[in-house]
Motif scaffolding. Structure first.
Motif, short mmCIF file in Angstrom:
data_model
loop_
_atom_site.label_atom_id
_atom_site.label_comp_id
_atom_site.label_asym_id
_atom_site.label_seq_id
_atom_site.Cartn_x
_atom_site.Cartn_y
_atom_site.Cartn_z
N MET A 1 0.82 -1.21 0.00
CA MET A 1 0.00 0.00 0.00
C MET A 1 0.86 1.26 0.00
SD MET A 1 -3.14 0.66 -0.27
CE MET A 1 -4.52 -0.19 0.43
N ALA A 2 1.96 1.24 0.74
CA ALA A 2 2.81 2.44 0.82
C ALA A 2 3.38 2.79 -0.56
CB ALA A 2 3.94 2.20 1.81
N THR A 3 3.78 1.76 -1.32
CA THR A 3 4.33 2.00 -2.67
C THR A 3 3.23 2.52 -3.60
OG1 THR A 3 5.77 0.11 -2.24
CG2 THR A 3 5.79 0.99 -4.46
N ALA A 4 2.02 1.97 -3.43
CA ALA A 4 0.90 2.43 -4.25
C ALA A 4 0.57 3.90 -3.96
CB ALA A 4 -0.33 1.56 -3.98
N VAL A 5 0.61 4.27 -2.69
CA VAL A 5 0.35 5.67 -2.33
C VAL A 5 1.46 6.57 -2.87
CG1 VAL A 5 0.15 7.29 -0.38
CG2 VAL A 5 -1.05 5.10 -0.30
N GLU A 6 2.68 6.07 -2.88
CA GLU A 6 3.79 6.83 -3.46
C GLU A 6 3.56 7.05 -4.96
OE1 GLU A 6 5.96 8.62 -2.33
OE2 GLU A 6 7.43 8.88 -3.95
N MET A 7 3.04 6.04 -5.64
CA MET A 7 2.68 6.20 -7.06
C MET A 7 1.64 7.30 -7.22
SD MET A 7 2.42 2.34 -8.64
CE MET A 7 2.07 2.82 -10.33
N ALA A 8 0.66 7.30 -6.33
CA ALA A 8 -0.39 8.33 -6.39
C ALA A 8 0.22 9.72 -6.18
CB ALA A 8 -1.45 8.05 -5.34
N ARG A 9 1.19 9.81 -5.28
CA ARG A 9 1.84 11.09 -5.01
C ARG A 9 2.58 11.58 -6.26
NH1 ARG A 9 6.10 13.45 -4.09
NH2 ARG A 9 7.39 11.59 -4.37
N VAL A 10 3.31 10.68 -6.91
CA VAL A 10 4.05 11.02 -8.14
C VAL A 10 3.06 11.48 -9.22
CG1 VAL A 10 5.42 10.03 -10.02
CG2 VAL A 10 6.00 9.50 -7.64
N ALA A 11 1.95 10.75 -9.34
CA ALA A 11 0.95 11.08 -10.36
C ALA A 11 0.34 12.46 -10.11
CB ALA A 11 -0.14 10.01 -10.37
#
Ligand code: FE2
Length: 236
Positions: free
Chosen positions: A19-29
């Motif tokens: 989940m943390a990596t997925a949220v990081e993807m969302a932050r980048v996006a």
């Protein structure tokens, strides 16, 4: 900007592992200017494939985690459907479409029998799906005969080119076809097909200059904003 092809749900495929990596993807996006993403894990018609309720559940869980961080990014459920010989036999139930619309994101193997692939796509259209073809620039049959891409769009198939293909991260032949599709106005959508926060990241801006050079100043806006918004406008 809206991404209609992104592997952002953790634990479902070769996307983010947690989940943390997925949220990081969302932050980048979000930092790149994306305001919405359709989460499209790989999906193959086989026993155990996640059903629509499961996909909605995973998407809602990540959306909640994104909201807790204060990011302004809307997630929609979806899937990237593998075109296999058994897809039509297995597809008795509705297939998982982009954001619950009639738009079906279909992935054709790079090396495929084009006549078979074309027939399956046609059959999906007959069943009422609006087929969006993922990364057409990777399909050998289209590299060999580019006019097949024109036939697809004339037949109502939307071609979804990826930033990675366009920017030459895959191969020179893939980049050549991706750029031709954009320059000819045959690409209907641009997508990131991102799998992680770095490298293969959910960002559109690296492709802005190239798209503008290939197809003019309005093309980037059309491929990343207008066209995907038209799909989301049909959410039931
Ligand atoms: Fe993908």
């Amino acid at each position: 900007m809206i991404d209609t092809h992104c592997h952002i749900l953790p634990g479902l495929d070769d996307g983010p592992r947690d989940m943390a990596t997925a949220v990081e993807m969302a932050r980048v996006a979000a930092a790149d200017g994306l305001r919405a993403i359709v989460a499209t894990p790989h999906w193959t018609a086989a026993p155990g494939a996640p059903d629509w309720e499961t996909l909605l559940g995973h998407t809602a869980a990540l959306q909640a985690a994104i909201q807790r961080t204060g990011l302004d990014l809307k997630l929609y459920a979806g899937a990237e459907i593998a075109l296999t010989a058994s897809l039509l036999d297995a597809a008795t139930d509705p297939l998982p479409c982009l954001a619950g619309t009639q738009y079906l994101l279909v992935e054709v193997p790079a090396y495929c029998d084009w006549q078979v692939a074309r027939r399956v796509i046609f059959e999906l259209q007959l069943r009422g799906y609006r087929v969006v073809l993922a990364h057409p620039e990777r399909i050998l049959a289209l590299m060999e005969v580019r006019e097949r891409a024109r036939e697809l769009t004339a037949g109502g198939v939307a071609l979804q080119v990826t930033t990675a293909g366009l920017l030459g991260r895959l191969s020179r032949d893939v980049a050549r076809l991706a750029r031709w599709l954009v320059a000819e106005g045959l690409a209907n959508l641009l997508a990131t097909d991102a799998h992680n926060p770095t490298g293969d990241a959910p960002k559109f801006s690296p492709a802005r200059k190239l798209v503008t050079r290939l197809a003019g100043p309005q093309a980037f806006e059309r491929l990343t904003c207008t066209a995907p918004a038209e799909i989301l406008a049909t959410v039931p």
